[in-house]
Every structure is written in structure tokens, then in C-alpha cells.
Design an enzyme around this catalytic site. Structure first.
Site, PDB file in Angstrom:
ATOM      1  N   LYS A 104     -10.390  -9.993   3.787  1.00 11.52           N
ATOM      2  CA  LYS A 104     -10.316  -9.081   4.932  1.00 11.52           C
ATOM      3  C   LYS A 104     -10.890  -9.736   6.187  1.00 11.52           C
ATOM      4  O   LYS A 104     -11.991 -10.267   6.148  1.00 11.52           O
ATOM      5  CB  LYS A 104     -11.084  -7.793   4.630  1.00 11.52           C
ATOM      6  CG  LYS A 104     -10.522  -7.025   3.460  1.00 11.52           C
ATOM      7  CD  LYS A 104     -11.410  -5.852   3.091  1.00 11.52           C
ATOM      8  CE  LYS A 104     -10.896  -5.183   1.838  1.00 11.52           C
ATOM      9  NZ  LYS A 104     -11.835  -4.181   1.332  1.00 11.52           N
ATOM     10  N   CYS A 110       0.830  -1.207   0.000  1.00 14.17           N
ATOM     11  CA  CYS A 110       0.000   0.000   0.000  1.00 14.17           C
ATOM     12  C   CYS A 110       0.868   1.262   0.000  1.00 14.17           C
ATOM     13  O   CYS A 110       1.616   1.496   0.945  1.00 14.17           O
ATOM     14  CB  CYS A 110      -0.912  -0.003   1.220  1.00 14.17           C
ATOM     15  SG  CYS A 110      -1.919   1.479   1.361  1.00 14.17           S
ATOM     16  N   VAL A 155      -7.567   0.455   3.669  1.00 19.41           N
ATOM     17  CA  VAL A 155      -6.362   0.649   4.470  1.00 19.41           C
ATOM     18  C   VAL A 155      -5.693   1.944   4.011  1.00 19.41           C
ATOM     19  O   VAL A 155      -5.921   2.376   2.892  1.00 19.41           O
ATOM     20  CB  VAL A 155      -5.386  -0.539   4.323  1.00 19.41           C
ATOM     21  CG1 VAL A 155      -5.979  -1.790   4.915  1.00 19.41           C
ATOM     22  CG2 VAL A 155      -4.967  -0.769   2.890  1.00 19.41           C
TER      23      VAL A 155
END
Length: 109
Positions: free
Chosen positions: A46, A19, A59
């Protein structure tokens, strides 16, 4: 999920390993000298606890003493506003954590 332990901390950053947004928050936490744990989750699967904690299922989120802050810009704003001063500090004064408004009800403030 994978948990990287740094020091005993009340801050837990949750993300997935690639990310780009979490990297902004990691940089802020490091700059502010904030001890934190980081947990990587599988976005394709998740965990239930994450879906309960993240209002949009996205996120990163930062868990702080039972509260959850979401969106990297808001996580960063929070740490700049609450951590020790550094060369990157936001000037003092009242401020509103803009990203929190997404979790508020639609009733006027």
C-alpha cells in the site's frame, strides 16, 4: 498503480482490481452519471498516501475535492444524497452518513 482516466473529475475512487465492494460504488457512480477516475493499488504494498487517506487501510475510498469517504456503503449513500435524482434515489430529508462515525472521536456528538 494503475489509473484509468474517464473525464476530468473531482471524484477519485481508489481500490484494487478484484475488490467486490468497489464494484458497488462503480455501479452507483455510473448510475448517477458521476465522472470519476479510478486508481488501483497493490494491497500487499500500500502506498503511503493511501495509508494516510484511509483510516483503516481498506478499500474502496472515494476522494472528493480533498476529502476522503471510506466504506462502499457510505460512498454510495453520499452519491445518492448529493447527485441528481435517478430511479434509485433515496427519498429527500436529513440523514447522517453512518460510515463516517467510524472516523469520529469517541466524544459524544
Amino acid at each position: 498503480s494503475y489509473v484509468e482516466k474517464r473525464e476530468m473529475s473531482s471524484y477519485k475512487l481508489v481500490s484494487f482490481d478484484l475488490c467486490p465492494y468497489v464494484q458497488r460504488s462503480v455501479i452507483t457512480l455510473e448510475e448517477k452519471g458521476t465522472p470519476y477516475d479510478i486508481e488501483y493499488i497493490d494491497l500487499a504494498n500500500k502506498p503511503d498516501w493511501f495509508l494516510k487517506a484511509s483510516p483503516f487501510g481498506k478499500v474502496p475510498i472515494l476522494q472528493v475535492e480533498g476529502d476522503v469517504i471510506f466504506e462502499s456503503a457510505v460512498i454510495n449513500e453520499y452519491r445518492f444524497s448529493t447527485a441528481r435524482p435517478s430511479r434509485w434515489s433515496i427519498p429527500p430529508g436529513p440523514r447522517r452518513f453512518s460510515g463516517w462515525s467510524g472516523a469520529r472521536s469517541s466524544s459524544p456528538a
